[in-house]
Design an enzyme around this catalytic site. Structure first.
Site, PDB file in Angstrom:
ATOM      1  N   ARG A 136      44.604  41.885  54.521  1.00 49.88           N
ATOM      2  CA  ARG A 136      44.439  43.256  55.155  1.00 49.88           C
ATOM      3  C   ARG A 136      44.081  43.282  56.720  1.00 49.88           C
ATOM      4  O   ARG A 136      43.270  42.277  57.023  1.00 49.88           O
ATOM      5  CB  ARG A 136      43.290  43.938  54.475  1.00 49.88           C
ATOM      6  CG  ARG A 136      42.967  45.326  55.019  1.00 49.88           C
ATOM      7  CD  ARG A 136      41.715  46.139  54.201  1.00 49.88           C
ATOM      8  NE  ARG A 136      42.079  46.667  52.939  1.00 49.88           N
ATOM      9  CZ  ARG A 136      41.193  46.819  52.082  1.00 49.88           C
ATOM     10  NH1 ARG A 136      39.899  46.818  52.127  1.00 49.88           N
ATOM     11  NH2 ARG A 136      41.572  47.321  50.820  1.00 49.88           N
ATOM     12  N   ARG A 250      27.276  47.583  51.237  1.00 51.23           N
ATOM     13  CA  ARG A 250      28.394  48.051  50.670  1.00 51.23           C
ATOM     14  C   ARG A 250      29.562  48.383  51.741  1.00 51.23           C
ATOM     15  O   ARG A 250      29.062  48.119  53.064  1.00 51.23           O
ATOM     16  CB  ARG A 250      28.051  49.571  49.805  1.00 51.23           C
ATOM     17  CG  ARG A 250      28.903  49.705  48.913  1.00 51.23           C
ATOM     18  CD  ARG A 250      29.016  48.780  47.752  1.00 51.23           C
ATOM     19  NE  ARG A 250      29.537  49.342  46.455  1.00 51.23           N
ATOM     20  CZ  ARG A 250      30.912  49.315  45.982  1.00 51.23           C
ATOM     21  NH1 ARG A 250      31.790  48.484  46.879  1.00 51.23           N
ATOM     22  NH2 ARG A 250      31.458  49.722  44.702  1.00 51.23           N
ATOM     23  N   LYS A 251      30.617  48.681  51.235  1.00 52.09           N
ATOM     24  CA  LYS A 251      31.722  49.016  52.524  1.00 52.09           C
ATOM     25  C   LYS A 251      31.276  50.282  53.322  1.00 52.09           C
ATOM     26  O   LYS A 251      30.401  51.026  53.003  1.00 52.09           O
ATOM     27  CB  LYS A 251      33.111  49.403  51.837  1.00 52.09           C
ATOM     28  CG  LYS A 251      32.892  50.677  51.185  1.00 52.09           C
ATOM     29  CD  LYS A 251      34.213  50.840  50.306  1.00 52.09           C
ATOM     30  CE  LYS A 251      35.444  51.095  51.151  1.00 52.09           C
ATOM     31  NZ  LYS A 251      36.415  51.819  50.377  1.00 52.09           N
ATOM     32  N   GLY A 513      45.266  54.674  41.149  1.00 47.94           N
ATOM     33  CA  GLY A 513      45.351  54.231  39.758  1.00 47.94           C
ATOM     34  C   GLY A 513      44.034  53.980  38.842  1.00 47.94           C
ATOM     35  O   GLY A 513      44.329  53.480  37.871  1.00 47.94           O
ATOM     36  N   CYS A 518      41.056  55.092  45.973  1.00 50.03           N
ATOM     37  CA  CYS A 518      41.385  54.646  47.166  1.00 50.03           C
ATOM     38  C   CYS A 518      42.613  55.759  47.759  1.00 50.03           C
ATOM     39  O   CYS A 518      43.063  55.687  48.794  1.00 50.03           O
ATOM     40  CB  CYS A 518      42.149  53.212  47.158  1.00 50.03           C
ATOM     41  SG  CYS A 518      40.866  51.924  46.406  1.00 50.03           S
ATOM     42  N   GLY A 519      43.495  56.231  46.806  1.00 48.30           N
ATOM     43  CA  GLY A 519      44.319  57.099  47.149  1.00 48.30           C
ATOM     44  C   GLY A 519      43.877  58.767  47.383  1.00 48.30           C
ATOM     45  O   GLY A 519      44.620  59.521  47.613  1.00 48.30           O
TER      46      GLY A 519
HETATM   47 FE1  SRM Z   1      40.164  50.802  48.294  1.00 52.68          FE
HETATM   48  C1  SRM Z   1      38.350  48.644  46.333  1.00 52.68           C
HETATM   49  C2  SRM Z   1      42.861  49.313  47.863  1.00 52.68           C
HETATM   50  C3  SRM Z   1      41.353  52.762  50.666  1.00 52.68           C
HETATM   51  C4  SRM Z   1      37.360  53.189  47.405  1.00 52.68           C
HETATM   52  N1  SRM Z   1      40.720  49.124  47.404  1.00 52.68           N
HETATM   53  C5  SRM Z   1      39.850  48.474  46.762  1.00 52.68           C
HETATM   54  C6  SRM Z   1      40.580  46.891  46.223  1.00 52.68           C
HETATM   55  C7  SRM Z   1      40.284  46.189  47.189  1.00 52.68           C
HETATM   56  C8  SRM Z   1      40.238  46.509  44.945  1.00 52.68           C
HETATM   57  C9  SRM Z   1      40.718  45.186  44.511  1.00 52.68           C
HETATM   58  O1  SRM Z   1      40.316  44.204  45.065  1.00 52.68           O
HETATM   59  O2  SRM Z   1      41.779  44.979  43.967  1.00 52.68           O
HETATM   60  C10 SRM Z   1      42.139  47.376  46.367  1.00 52.68           C
HETATM   61  C11 SRM Z   1      43.210  46.584  46.838  1.00 52.68           C
HETATM   62  C12 SRM Z   1      44.323  46.891  46.081  1.00 52.68           C
HETATM   63  C13 SRM Z   1      45.420  46.187  46.818  1.00 52.68           C
HETATM   64  O3  SRM Z   1      45.936  45.041  46.365  1.00 52.68           O
HETATM   65  O4  SRM Z   1      46.171  46.706  47.727  1.00 52.68           O
HETATM   66  C14 SRM Z   1      41.981  48.765  47.292  1.00 52.68           C
HETATM   67  N2  SRM Z   1      42.080  51.167  49.168  1.00 52.68           N
HETATM   68  C15 SRM Z   1      42.849  50.351  48.923  1.00 52.68           C
HETATM   69  C16 SRM Z   1      43.953  50.596  49.842  1.00 52.68           C
HETATM   70  C17 SRM Z   1      45.052  49.713  50.203  1.00 52.68           C
HETATM   71  C18 SRM Z   1      44.822  51.931  49.107  1.00 52.68           C
HETATM   72  C19 SRM Z   1      45.998  52.255  49.809  1.00 52.68           C
HETATM   73  O5  SRM Z   1      47.287  51.921  49.013  1.00 52.68           O
HETATM   74  O6  SRM Z   1      46.344  52.737  50.811  1.00 52.68           O
HETATM   75  C20 SRM Z   1      43.072  51.132  51.067  1.00 52.68           C
HETATM   76  C21 SRM Z   1      43.114  50.316  52.237  1.00 52.68           C
HETATM   77  C22 SRM Z   1      42.430  50.782  53.316  1.00 52.68           C
HETATM   78  C23 SRM Z   1      42.110  49.774  54.422  1.00 52.68           C
HETATM   79  O7  SRM Z   1      43.153  49.632  55.149  1.00 52.68           O
HETATM   80  O8  SRM Z   1      41.158  49.540  54.528  1.00 52.68           O
HETATM   81  C24 SRM Z   1      41.986  51.606  50.593  1.00 52.68           C
HETATM   82  N3  SRM Z   1      39.607  52.584  49.145  1.00 52.68           N
HETATM   83  C25 SRM Z   1      40.230  53.372  49.952  1.00 52.68           C
HETATM   84  C26 SRM Z   1      39.537  54.562  50.325  1.00 52.68           C
HETATM   85  C27 SRM Z   1      40.361  55.731  51.186  1.00 52.68           C
HETATM   86  C28 SRM Z   1      39.567  55.798  52.652  1.00 52.68           C
HETATM   87  O9  SRM Z   1      38.952  54.739  53.035  1.00 52.68           O
HETATM   88  O10 SRM Z   1      39.562  56.736  52.749  1.00 52.68           O
HETATM   89  C29 SRM Z   1      38.621  54.696  49.321  1.00 52.68           C
HETATM   90  C30 SRM Z   1      37.688  56.074  48.878  1.00 52.68           C
HETATM   91  C31 SRM Z   1      37.034  56.178  50.061  1.00 52.68           C
HETATM   92  C32 SRM Z   1      35.805  55.487  50.357  1.00 52.68           C
HETATM   93  O11 SRM Z   1      35.492  54.168  50.492  1.00 52.68           O
HETATM   94  O12 SRM Z   1      34.440  56.188  50.556  1.00 52.68           O
HETATM   95  C33 SRM Z   1      38.425  53.405  48.524  1.00 52.68           C
HETATM   96  N4  SRM Z   1      38.375  50.851  47.160  1.00 52.68           N
HETATM   97  C34 SRM Z   1      37.448  51.706  46.839  1.00 52.68           C
HETATM   98  C35 SRM Z   1      36.548  51.661  46.048  1.00 52.68           C
HETATM   99  C36 SRM Z   1      35.376  52.411  45.692  1.00 52.68           C
HETATM  100  C37 SRM Z   1      34.216  52.159  46.708  1.00 52.68           C
HETATM  101  C38 SRM Z   1      32.830  52.671  46.117  1.00 52.68           C
HETATM  102  O13 SRM Z   1      32.004  52.999  46.930  1.00 52.68           O
HETATM  103  O14 SRM Z   1      32.513  52.795  45.007  1.00 52.68           O
HETATM  104  C39 SRM Z   1      36.616  50.236  45.605  1.00 52.68           C
HETATM  105  C40 SRM Z   1      36.038  49.408  44.798  1.00 52.68           C
HETATM  106  C41 SRM Z   1      34.753  48.759  45.239  1.00 52.68           C
HETATM  107  O15 SRM Z   1      34.679  48.712  46.607  1.00 52.68           O
HETATM  108  O16 SRM Z   1      33.948  48.494  44.495  1.00 52.68           O
HETATM  109  C42 SRM Z   1      38.088  49.732  46.266  1.00 52.68           C
HETATM  110 FE1  SF4 Z   2      43.227  49.615  42.866  1.00 54.22          FE
HETATM  111 FE2  SF4 Z   2      41.945  51.293  44.415  1.00 54.22          FE
HETATM  112 FE3  SF4 Z   2      44.163  52.111  43.119  1.00 54.22          FE
HETATM  113 FE4  SF4 Z   2      41.863  51.744  41.797  1.00 54.22          FE
HETATM  114  S1  SF4 Z   2      42.340  53.073  43.384  1.00 54.22           S
HETATM  115  S2  SF4 Z   2      43.761  51.109  41.376  1.00 54.22           S
HETATM  116  S3  SF4 Z   2      40.917  50.027  42.953  1.00 54.22           S
HETATM  117  S4  SF4 Z   2      44.139  50.267  44.657  1.00 54.22           S
END
Ligand code: SRM
Ligand code: SF4
Length: 596
Positions: A136, A250-251, A513, A518-519
């Site tokens: 990323r 956290r993030k 998913g 994240c979506g």
């Molecule tokens: Fe996300 C974790 C993908 C935007 C909430 N997210 C993950 C992981 C890293 C989990 C993992 O290790 O497999 C995913 C990686 C999958 C992969 O192989 O791509 C993943 N998140 C994504 C992306 C790629 C989704 C997409 O297809 O666009 C986005 C990457 C953004 C970037 O460039 O940095 C992405 N994730 C988001 C968003 C949307 C946003 O930021 O507007 C959210 C919800 C908003 C928020 O964070 O407040 C989001 N992702 C999460 C969470 C739940 C966070 C929480 O506080 O509990 C996780 C799980 C975690 O962090 O424990 C997570």
């Molecule tokens: Fe993976 Fe985020 Fe999609 Fe869940 S919402 S399946 S953590 S990419």
């Protein structure tokens, strides 16, 4: 990852002198960032201390939790305590590159491979692509040049099978299929073209989001590009990795609003800068605490605070260090900043942030400069820029999936027709700015924009009313947390609906998913959140399904959608057809079928 401290320090100093900065910052900002990042202020009563004891990697300043409440630290905190991820160096990556992955992949190294490498933007896909990493980037304001795009395309191409890219929901790129063998070379190539991956995962600040039409929008309030660059350089400390804020609870998400359209999604960021004026001075009102998680989703709330533009970085630092010093580090589901705001109370949180600002104070909210009566503009297609004779052209990438070949082509198009710049959007699409009037028609005739001949799919300027804003997270193709496949299923559904129905309006469909969302299903017109559900045939066992969310909205009437139903994927087409007729004024042409 072994190695003496002095060697590590030498390496880091070398990197810093070679690369004083990755992104161009505003005049004067470099000094501000340097002075802030040399400040080790931690509130006396904060539940933290700077750990300087011990030997080996922990000789570096490393934030530790005092834990007066005897809270049990979560496992991620323990991993960070055991070894500070920021101490990994390019030399460490070079050593790892020499060893076959299977040999490296021991229990002892698991903390590095599966967790600490995320500080460098490397996410091991243990389940779906063993030994390969998703990488990323950090792309402030979603801006990428043709030169950079070509480097990303080459890296993706070299990854071979399973190599591809995704435009993310934070206006960013992720590349797939990366091996540790390739990483040292990749890092050097990225640095050479002004890109970085650091501090893009785990307990770090995520990509700074801005208006995708910043600097070219005729209705612009403020150009968000320099602000996002400044914020990013502060976050990564000129590419060196910013230890002060690399161990958050956290993030943490940040955006800067520059358009009346609120393309930046301020309501779902931990910190949103909203352009506002006070006594004739330009600055920002602050929204804080927006976040989504599997157990709770909250919209950002006003902090009743205005900061002048020259204090943007100070503000970010004051809020982040408050979060760093006071945020919970126990139950992982309760560590996001909004939990802290609720725990402390907004007023106390605000006071603590004010203490950390220049002059130790924060002004109350200023006059919002965003026009709340403005109707969100569709950025797809051709639009006049504020610069006479120039246009920006918005193009659709269904569900954000992009191949190396596509990236090479976009680089060519941006260079041949525009100024060599491309912008990514949070809807996982892209925009080519600076296209002169007399080049627009030729650009629109290019195969990538029309037939898609020679490519996996066309990236159209005039997509259908559902595909245009289709957003999808990674899903089970690459993400181990996913309960279903998302991108291909979402695209197939949108296409089947477009083929069988007539629409009078756009309908924003978001797929995710798993409950981490994240979506962003909660901001969609129709959200699809992966789950397992009863087999509709009555046979035993569960099948892939989705929870349907309705009522989400972005922009001035921001609202979070609610779950209304659970539907098996096999039953989705007729279900959504009915929904579109009932709630979105669509009419049915034919029944159709869904094949993904
Ligand atoms: Fe996300 C974790 C993908 C935007 C909430 N997210 C993950 C992981 C890293 C989990 C993992 O290790 O497999 C995913 C990686 C999958 C992969 O192989 O791509 C993943 N998140 C994504 C992306 C790629 C989704 C997409 O297809 O666009 C986005 C990457 C953004 C970037 O460039 O940095 C992405 N994730 C988001 C968003 C949307 C946003 O930021 O507007 C959210 C919800 C908003 C928020 O964070 O407040 C989001 N992702 C999460 C969470 C739940 C966070 C929480 O506080 O509990 C996780 C799980 C975690 O962090 O424990 C997570
Ligand atoms: Fe993976 Fe985020 Fe999609 Fe869940 S919402 S399946 S953590 S990419």
């Amino acid at each position: 990852f072994k190695g003496g401290e002095s060697k590590q320090m030498q390496e880091r100093n070398k990197i810093s002198s070679q690369a004083p900065g990755i992104f161009p910052v505003s005049p004067g900002t470099a000094d501000i960032i340097r002075s802030i990042n040399s400040n080790e202020y931690v509130h006396e009563e904060a539940r933290v201390e700077w750990e300087r004891e011990g030997s080996g990697p922990q000789q570096q300043p490393f934030l530790r939790v005092k834990d007066p409440k005897k809270e049990k630290l979560n496992n991620f905190e323990k991993t960070k305590m055991a070894k500070n991820p920021v101490l990994l160096t390019l030399d460490d990556f070079k050593e790892w590159a020499k060893v076959p992955f299977e040999v490296l992949d021991t229990k002892e190294n698991a903390g590095d491979i599966d967790i600490r490498l995320k500080w460098f933007g490397l996410f091991h896909r243990r389940k779906q692509q063993y030994g390969k990493f998703m990488m990323r980037l950090k792309l402030p304001n979603g801006i990428v040049t043709s030169e950079q795009l070509r480097v990303l395309a080459e890296i993706t191409d070299e990854a071979g099978e399973g190599g591809c890219g995704d435009i993310t929901t934070r206006q960013n790129f992720q590349l797939r299929g990366i091996t540790l063998q390739a990483v040292p070379d990749i890092f050097e190539r990225l640095e050479a073209c002004g890109l970085t991956t650091i501090q893009s995962g785990m307990d770090n600040v995520r990509n700074a989001v801005g208006s995708p039409i910043a600097g070219v929008d005729p209705m612009e309030i403020v150009n968000t590009i320099p602000v996002c660059n400044d914020l990013t350089e502060y976050v990564i400390d000129f590419g060196k990795m910013n230890e002060r804020i690399a161990n958050l609870p956290r993030k943490w998400n940040v955006c800067v609003v520059g358009s009346h359209d609120l393309y930046e999604h301020p309501h779902i960021n931990d910190l949103a800068y909203m352009p506002a004026e006070k006594d004739g001075r330009f600055g920002y009102n602050l929204l804080v605490g927006g976040f989504f998680s599997a157990t709770k989703c909250e919209e950002a709330i006003s902090m009743d605070a205005w900061v002048p533009e020259e204090h943007v970085i100070h503000t970010c630092d004051a809020i982040l260090t408050t979060f760093r010093d006071f945020g919970a580090r126990s139950g992982r589901q309760k560590c996001r900043m909004m939990w802290l705001i609720k725990d402390m109370g907004l007023e106390n949180f605000r006071d603590e942030v004010a203490n950390r600002m220049p002059g130790g104070r924060l002004e109350t909210e200023g006059k919002d400069l965003v026009d709340t009566s403005h109707k969100r503009r569709d950025y797809h297609g051709v639009h006049k820029q504020k610069q006479e004779g120039l246009n920006y052209v918005g193009l659709n990438v269904p569900a954000g999936r992009i191949q190396a070949k596509d990236m090479f082509e976009i680089a060519r198009l941006a260079e041949e027709y525009g100024s060599g710049e491309t912008r990514l959007t949070v809807e996982q699409n892209y925009i080519i700015p600076n296209v002169p009037d007399d080049k627009v028609e030729a650009l629109l005739q290019e195969p990538l924009l029309t037939t898609g001949e020679g490519f996996a799919t066309a990236f159209r300027p005039n997509p259908g009313r559902l595909v245009k804003d289709l957003v999808s997270c990674t899903g089970n193709q690459f993400c181990a947390l996913a309960l279903i496949e998302t991108k291909a299923t979402g695209k197939a559904l949108a296409e089947a609906l477009e083929a069988t129905m007539d629409f009078t309006r756009d309908v924003r469909m978001h797929w995710t998913g798993c409950p981490n969302t994240c979506g962003q299903v909660q901001v969609a017109d129709i959200g699809f959140l992966g789950c397992q559900t009863k087999n509709p045939t009555g046979e035993k066992g569960n099948v892939d399904g989705v929870k349907i969310f309705l009522g989400g909205n972005i922009g001035h009437d921001a609202a979070l959608g609610k779950e209304v139903a659970k539907v098996a994927c096999s039953e989705l087409l007729p279900y959504v057809q009915d929904l579109l007729v009932e709630k979105f004024g669509a009419t049915r042409k034919s029944k159709g079928s869904l094949t993904s």
